[in-house]
Design an enzyme around this catalytic site. Structure first.
Site, PDB file in Angstrom:
ATOM      1  N   CYS A   3       0.868  -1.192   0.000  1.00 60.02           N
ATOM      2  CA  CYS A   3       0.000   0.000   0.000  1.00 60.02           C
ATOM      3  C   CYS A   3       0.897   1.232   0.000  1.00 60.02           C
ATOM      4  O   CYS A   3       2.085   1.130  -0.346  1.00 60.02           O
ATOM      5  CB  CYS A   3      -0.975  -0.024   1.177  1.00 60.02           C
ATOM      6  SG  CYS A   3      -0.210   0.006   2.810  1.00 60.02           S
ATOM      7  N   ARG A   9      -3.268  -0.685   5.519  1.00 56.61           N
ATOM      8  CA  ARG A   9      -3.862  -1.767   4.744  1.00 56.61           C
ATOM      9  C   ARG A   9      -2.926  -2.965   4.566  1.00 56.61           C
ATOM     10  O   ARG A   9      -3.310  -4.108   4.861  1.00 56.61           O
ATOM     11  CB  ARG A   9      -4.306  -1.249   3.367  1.00 56.61           C
ATOM     12  CG  ARG A   9      -5.456  -0.272   3.437  1.00 56.61           C
ATOM     13  CD  ARG A   9      -5.631   0.485   2.128  1.00 56.61           C
ATOM     14  NE  ARG A   9      -4.516   1.392   1.871  1.00 56.61           N
ATOM     15  CZ  ARG A   9      -4.359   2.116   0.776  1.00 56.61           C
ATOM     16  NH1 ARG A   9      -5.241   2.021  -0.199  1.00 56.61           N
ATOM     17  NH2 ARG A   9      -3.329   2.926   0.645  1.00 56.61           N
ATOM     18  N   ASP A 119      -8.407   3.636   1.520  1.00 51.60           N
ATOM     19  CA  ASP A 119      -7.405   4.006   2.518  1.00 51.60           C
ATOM     20  C   ASP A 119      -8.140   4.448   3.779  1.00 51.60           C
ATOM     21  O   ASP A 119      -8.844   5.455   3.767  1.00 51.60           O
ATOM     22  CB  ASP A 119      -6.567   5.149   1.950  1.00 51.60           C
ATOM     23  CG  ASP A 119      -5.411   5.488   2.843  1.00 51.60           C
ATOM     24  OD1 ASP A 119      -5.412   5.067   4.022  1.00 51.60           O
ATOM     25  OD2 ASP A 119      -4.488   6.167   2.375  1.00 51.60           O
TER      26      ASP A 119
HETATM   27  P1  4NP Z   1      -1.771   2.771   4.130  1.00 51.15           P
HETATM   28  O1  4NP Z   1      -2.444   4.114   4.705  1.00 51.15           O
HETATM   29  O2  4NP Z   1      -1.255   3.143   2.743  1.00 51.15           O
HETATM   30  O3  4NP Z   1      -2.908   1.834   4.075  1.00 51.15           O
HETATM   31  O4  4NP Z   1      -0.685   2.399   5.088  1.00 51.15           O
HETATM   32  C1  4NP Z   1      -1.783   5.347   4.769  1.00 51.15           C
HETATM   33  C2  4NP Z   1      -0.998   5.632   5.848  1.00 51.15           C
HETATM   34  C3  4NP Z   1      -0.371   6.856   5.934  1.00 51.15           C
HETATM   35  C4  4NP Z   1      -0.537   7.792   4.934  1.00 51.15           C
HETATM   36  C5  4NP Z   1      -1.312   7.492   3.846  1.00 51.15           C
HETATM   37  C6  4NP Z   1      -1.930   6.262   3.766  1.00 51.15           C
HETATM   38  N1  4NP Z   1       0.080   9.063   5.026  1.00 51.15           N
HETATM   39  O5  4NP Z   1      -0.120   9.894   4.134  1.00 51.15           O
HETATM   40  O6  4NP Z   1       0.846   9.281   5.979  1.00 51.15           O
END
Ligand code: 4NP
Length: 153
Positions: A3, A9, A119
């Site tokens: 991800c 995720r 997300d």
């Molecule tokens: P992930 O979610 O891609 O599912 O781990 C996110 C976690 C952090 C951020 C974006 C998506 N961020 O911009 O910090």
């Protein structure tokens, strides 16, 4: 399992897939990574840890890392959560064979639809539960497919 941040995720996808593989007796290497290094070295988001724990899956020992070109050699299949992850991972592929290893994880349960695992970072707990369920359905099928493809000895 890939991800953006490797804290929400894909850590859940890794934990769920490992658990399903164990349940079905499939020996497989599983890992997760993020296309960004925003959260490098961090544990999964508290909410991902909580929803995992609620379903008997402990992901607390995972640490965020960035996806690298070397992952194409290390893994046979690379499942991404959304189309941005897909484009970022494909941009690092060197050969058509490497590109073919990459797919959106929800194409497993909704073939050809290119759906996104939303997300949940800016959502509440419901978002994480929703993500858990869709990843669980996909991982169950991936494990069964892998078992069916395993050479018999
Ligand atoms: P992930 O979610 O891609 O599912 O781990 C996110 C976690 C952090 C951020 C974006 C998506 N961020 O911009 O910090």
């Amino acid at each position: 399992m890939v991800c953006l941040g490797n804290i929400c995720r894909s850590p859940l996808a890794e934990g769920i897939f490992r658990e399903k593989a164990k349940e079905h007796g499939l020996k497989v290497k599983v890992d997760s990574a993020g296309t960004s290094a925003y959260h490098e070295g961090e544990r999964p988001d508290r909410r991902s840890q909580q929803v995992g724990r609620k379903h008997g899956i402990d992901i607390s020992q995972q640490r965020s890392r960035r996806f690298t070109k070397e992952d194409f050699a290390a893994f046979d299949r690379i499942y991404v959560m959304d189309i941005h992850n897909y484009e970022d991972v494909i941009a690092l592929a060197s050969t058509p064979e490497e590109e073919q290893k990459v797919d959106l994880i929800l194409n497993i349960i909704h073939p050809g639809e290119n759906r996104t695992v939303p997300d949940p970072y800016y959502d509440g707990h419901d978002g994480f539960e929703h993500v858990f369920k869709m990843l669980e359905d996909s991982c169950e099928i991936i494990v069964k497919e892998m078992l069916a493809q395993k050479p018999k000895n």
